[in-house]
Write a protein that holds these residues in place. Structure first.
Motif, PDB file in Angstrom:
ATOM      1  N   THR A  51       0.814  -1.221   0.000  1.00  9.34           N
ATOM      2  CA  THR A  51       0.000   0.000   0.000  1.00  9.34           C
ATOM      3  C   THR A  51       0.844   1.267   0.000  1.00  9.34           C
ATOM      4  O   THR A  51       0.358   2.327  -0.387  1.00  9.34           O
ATOM      5  CB  THR A  51      -0.959   0.021   1.201  1.00  9.34           C
ATOM      6  OG1 THR A  51      -0.197  -0.141   2.405  1.00  9.34           O
ATOM      7  CG2 THR A  51      -2.000  -1.083   1.085  1.00  9.34           C
ATOM      8  N   GLU A  52       2.104   1.173   0.428  1.00  5.91           N
ATOM      9  CA  GLU A  52       3.002   2.327   0.410  1.00  5.91           C
ATOM     10  C   GLU A  52       3.834   2.405  -0.872  1.00  5.91           C
ATOM     11  O   GLU A  52       4.528   3.392  -1.089  1.00  5.91           O
ATOM     12  CB  GLU A  52       3.943   2.286   1.617  1.00  5.91           C
ATOM     13  CG  GLU A  52       3.239   2.439   2.938  1.00  5.91           C
ATOM     14  CD  GLU A  52       4.178   2.322   4.120  1.00  5.91           C
ATOM     15  OE1 GLU A  52       5.423   2.301   3.925  1.00  5.91           O
ATOM     16  OE2 GLU A  52       3.668   2.248   5.251  1.00  5.91           O
ATOM     17  N   ILE A  84      -3.932  -0.514  -6.804  1.00 10.94           N
ATOM     18  CA  ILE A  84      -4.072  -1.922  -6.427  1.00 10.94           C
ATOM     19  C   ILE A  84      -5.537  -2.239  -6.673  1.00 10.94           C
ATOM     20  O   ILE A  84      -6.406  -1.716  -5.975  1.00 10.94           O
ATOM     21  CB  ILE A  84      -3.700  -2.160  -4.950  1.00 10.94           C
ATOM     22  CG1 ILE A  84      -2.286  -1.665  -4.653  1.00 10.94           C
ATOM     23  CG2 ILE A  84      -3.868  -3.634  -4.595  1.00 10.94           C
ATOM     24  CD1 ILE A  84      -1.946  -1.609  -3.168  1.00 10.94           C
ATOM     25  N   HIS A 135      -9.373  -7.432  -4.490  1.00  9.89           N
ATOM     26  CA  HIS A 135      -7.974  -7.023  -4.304  1.00  9.89           C
ATOM     27  C   HIS A 135      -7.553  -7.010  -2.835  1.00  9.89           C
ATOM     28  O   HIS A 135      -6.382  -6.834  -2.531  1.00  9.89           O
ATOM     29  CB  HIS A 135      -7.736  -5.643  -4.924  1.00  9.89           C
ATOM     30  CG  HIS A 135      -8.578  -4.572  -4.306  1.00  9.89           C
ATOM     31  ND1 HIS A 135      -9.913  -4.419  -4.615  1.00  9.89           N
ATOM     32  CD2 HIS A 135      -8.283  -3.638  -3.367  1.00  9.89           C
ATOM     33  CE1 HIS A 135     -10.405  -3.419  -3.898  1.00  9.89           C
ATOM     34  NE2 HIS A 135      -9.441  -2.929  -3.136  1.00  9.89           N
ATOM     35  N   LEU A 190      -3.613  -6.168  -0.177  1.00 12.95           N
ATOM     36  CA  LEU A 190      -3.334  -5.076   0.742  1.00 12.95           C
ATOM     37  C   LEU A 190      -2.507  -5.513   1.941  1.00 12.95           C
ATOM     38  O   LEU A 190      -1.959  -4.682   2.663  1.00 12.95           O
ATOM     39  CB  LEU A 190      -4.646  -4.427   1.203  1.00 12.95           C
ATOM     40  CG  LEU A 190      -5.546  -3.897   0.097  1.00 12.95           C
ATOM     41  CD1 LEU A 190      -6.838  -3.344   0.678  1.00 12.95           C
ATOM     42  CD2 LEU A 190      -4.840  -2.879  -0.763  1.00 12.95           C
TER      43      LEU A 190
END
Length: 106
Positions: free
Chosen positions: A6-7, A12, A95, A99
């Protein structure tokens, strides 16, 4: 060193590839991060199969698309899109397991 996906990625997402497949897309923010993931095959069939609790045969080989800094992975849907019991006709909510992914960083 590692960091959560996520960073590291701007996009995504998941979507239908057809009634029997889903596509997972990851578009990285930085070229250096994308190149590292591609070079080390940090995203691979075994990792995706584990995240999604699928047999590896239900996961396609990751497709790396250099111009977009993107990785695409196709999954066999457990149920055909729109069939009884399908909870996501468009595949747009699949998705979530991505994550939780943590990847090596440059």
């Amino acid at each position: 060193m590692t960091a959560p996906l996520t960073e590291l990625a701007d996009v995504i997402r998941s979507k239908n590839t057809g009634p029997y497949e889903l596509t997972l897309d990851i578009i990285f923010t930085e070229r250096e991060q994308y190149d590292l993931v591609k070079r080390e095959r940090a995203i691979n069939r075994a990792l995706i199969a584990d995240l999604y609790h699928l047999p590896p045969d239900d996961v396609g080989e990751p497709i790396f698309y250099d111009p977009a800094k993107a990785v695409k992975v196709n999954l066999r849907r457990p149920l055909a899109s729109g069939s009884v019991g399908d909870t996501d006709v468009y595949g747009a909510q699949q998705h979530g397991p991505l994550l939780t992914m943590v990847l090596p960083t440059p």
